[in-house]
Design an enzyme around this catalytic site. Sequence first.
Site, mmCIF file in Angstrom:
data_model
loop_
_atom_site.group_PDB
_atom_site.id
_atom_site.type_symbol
_atom_site.label_atom_id
_atom_site.label_comp_id
_atom_site.label_asym_id
_atom_site.label_seq_id
_atom_site.Cartn_x
_atom_site.Cartn_y
_atom_site.Cartn_z
ATOM 1 C CE LYS A 216 -3.005 3.097 0.511
ATOM 2 N NZ LYS A 216 -4.404 3.262 0.713
ATOM 3 C CB CYS A 270 -3.851 8.736 0.540
ATOM 4 S SG CYS A 270 -5.564 8.686 1.068
HETATM 5 N N1 SAJ Z 1 -2.163 14.957 -8.685
HETATM 6 C C1 SAJ Z 1 -1.320 15.732 -9.487
HETATM 7 N N2 SAJ Z 1 -1.005 15.279 -10.738
HETATM 8 C C2 SAJ Z 1 -1.496 14.100 -11.223
HETATM 9 C C3 SAJ Z 1 -2.325 13.299 -10.399
HETATM 10 C C4 SAJ Z 1 -2.652 13.756 -9.130
HETATM 11 O O1 SAJ Z 1 -0.864 16.811 -9.085
HETATM 12 O O2 SAJ Z 1 -1.191 13.779 -12.378
HETATM 13 C C5 SAJ Z 1 -2.504 15.420 -7.329
HETATM 14 C C6 SAJ Z 1 -4.008 15.634 -7.127
HETATM 15 O O3 SAJ Z 1 -4.413 16.905 -7.601
HETATM 16 C C7 SAJ Z 1 -4.114 15.498 -5.614
HETATM 17 C C8 SAJ Z 1 -3.068 14.431 -5.277
HETATM 18 O O4 SAJ Z 1 -2.193 14.399 -6.406
HETATM 19 O O5 SAJ Z 1 -3.759 16.708 -4.966
HETATM 20 C C9 SAJ Z 1 -3.605 13.042 -5.021
HETATM 21 O O6 SAJ Z 1 -4.667 12.738 -5.913
HETATM 22 P P1 SAJ Z 1 -4.887 11.299 -6.559
HETATM 23 O O7 SAJ Z 1 -6.112 11.356 -7.394
HETATM 24 O O8 SAJ Z 1 -3.647 10.864 -7.227
HETATM 25 O O9 SAJ Z 1 -5.056 10.302 -5.328
HETATM 26 P P2 SAJ Z 1 -5.956 10.265 -3.979
HETATM 27 O O10 SAJ Z 1 -5.154 10.855 -2.868
HETATM 28 O O11 SAJ Z 1 -7.322 10.805 -4.180
HETATM 29 O O12 SAJ Z 1 -6.093 8.648 -3.775
HETATM 30 C C10 SAJ Z 1 -4.913 7.865 -3.699
HETATM 31 C C11 SAJ Z 1 -5.037 6.669 -4.684
HETATM 32 N N3 SAJ Z 1 -3.746 6.028 -4.814
HETATM 33 C C12 SAJ Z 1 -3.200 5.776 -6.042
HETATM 34 O O13 SAJ Z 1 -3.735 6.105 -7.077
HETATM 35 C C13 SAJ Z 1 -1.890 5.042 -6.055
HETATM 36 C C14 SAJ Z 1 -6.069 5.684 -4.166
HETATM 37 O O14 SAJ Z 1 -6.125 4.522 -4.990
HETATM 38 C C15 SAJ Z 1 -5.761 5.279 -2.719
HETATM 39 O O15 SAJ Z 1 -6.723 4.365 -2.194
HETATM 40 C C16 SAJ Z 1 -5.799 6.544 -1.893
HETATM 41 O O16 SAJ Z 1 -4.743 7.410 -2.362
HETATM 42 C C17 SAJ Z 1 -5.580 6.155 -0.421
HETATM 43 O O17 SAJ Z 1 -6.574 6.120 0.325
HETATM 44 O O18 SAJ Z 1 -4.459 5.821 -0.044
#
Ligand code: SAJ
Length: 425
Positions: A216, A270
């Site tokens: 994870k 996360c």
């Molecule tokens: N972000 C960027 N650029 C990108 C993608 C995301 O700047 O290309 C930023 C987003 O704006 C945000 C942050 O990253 O601020 C996180 O967003 P996210 O959509 O990547 O992820 P979370 O935090 O909503 O959910 C993540 C997921 N993990 C992965 O994709 C590896 C989810 O599957 C997990 O279950 C979750 O964390 C968790 O609970 O750990």
Amino acid sequence: MEFSTIAIVGLGYIGLPTAAVIASRKREVIGFDVSPVVVDTINKGAIHIVEPELDMIVHAAVKEGYLRATLTPEPSDAFLIAVPTPFKAEQGKNHVPDLKYIESAAMAIAPVLQKGNLVILESTSPVGATEQMAAWLAEARPDLTFPQSHGEQSDIRIAHCPERVLPGHVIRELVANDRVIGGMTPACSEAACRLYEIFVEGECVTTTARTAEMAKLTENSFRDVNIAFANELSLICDKLDIDVWELIGLANRHPRVNILKPGPGVGGHCIAVDPWFIVSETPEQARLIRTAREVNDGKPQWVIDKVKAAVGAFLLKHSSHTAKDVSVALFGLAFKPDIDDLRESPSLTIAQQLNQELAGPLLLVEPNIHVVPGSLAGCSLLNPEQAMARADICVVLVAHKQFRGLNFSAKSSEFVIDVVASGRA
Ligand code: SAJ
């Protein structure tokens, strides 16, 4: 192993959807939470968090009698723990994980544990947390046997099965995603698989508890490192006067390159947190993971400096203005597109700091909220058109769907800072 009654400990962003989905498969689910407000809300068939479809499923499950919430744990066949794992407050800067909520959850269920029970830790945890939880349970219940001392013959089965669902898509991903099932023994993994098979359509893949914990943390660190790469490119391109979005688009045409999107920083509970669990345990080895965190954490300050430089440039061009006259509009406060969640949002951090440091008005555009957050009291919440008409400088921080196609061409390009390239989406 039969699971007719399943207890979910912690009814938050993971626990409540999991409870509701299991209850929708017509199993008796008892949700346990320490908050009377949460327990009351759920028992009324309502919810206290925002997640698409969840309200309907909880409402139906409560109405049909498959789901109820309680402040006191009750005997069950399985216990699934989904409580937060924050950093230790006094060591916040060192990012040391705090297992106090896991400990309280273990202490709460210990008195009602019975021979044959399965206990699953779902909370994202540092490596070793499941063994620690098993030790707390064994200490509290010397009359029962546990896997760490009795292996396959233990009275209680224990496993770590990390949640991996994406906020906003939780109901779909809870059912569709593969699950990593880390039992303390193979029999523990086997029992946990039987539980997840009630509602998971993805594959249940078994491993050890420690590997599941690390899996994870690895998933979220992988994403953090990849976002950091994109964010670092945005800083490099800014220095070299290259359009980072065009650059990434070109590089991504390579069949084995897939660069993520730069932004104002990484938010949420996360990805900005979990990599530190690896760094705090192995600081000498986790150099790339630490640097990625630092790159992403540094991005809000870079945006703030850009906005302040634009205010300076505006004043140079408009000699009759003072700093108090220059209005800045921020488009987006949520931690990612198309949600209303402002917690741990880099855009909110940027807004708060600019609100303190800029002399002129700060205008906010966040289509997913209706009330200005307390920390930004005094700022106006406007719709995109109003903000565009009133602002001297426009800063797009989140690629919400409402911002797609907004036309900033009436403004000089030096006074439009589009951190997420919303104009191109
Ligand atoms: N972000 C960027 N650029 C990108 C993608 C995301 O700047 O290309 C930023 C987003 O704006 C945000 C942050 O990253 O601020 C996180 O967003 P996210 O959509 O990547 O992820 P979370 O935090 O909503 O959910 C993540 C997921 N993990 C992965 O994709 C590896 C989810 O599957 C997990 O279950 C979750 O964390 C968790 O609970 O750990």
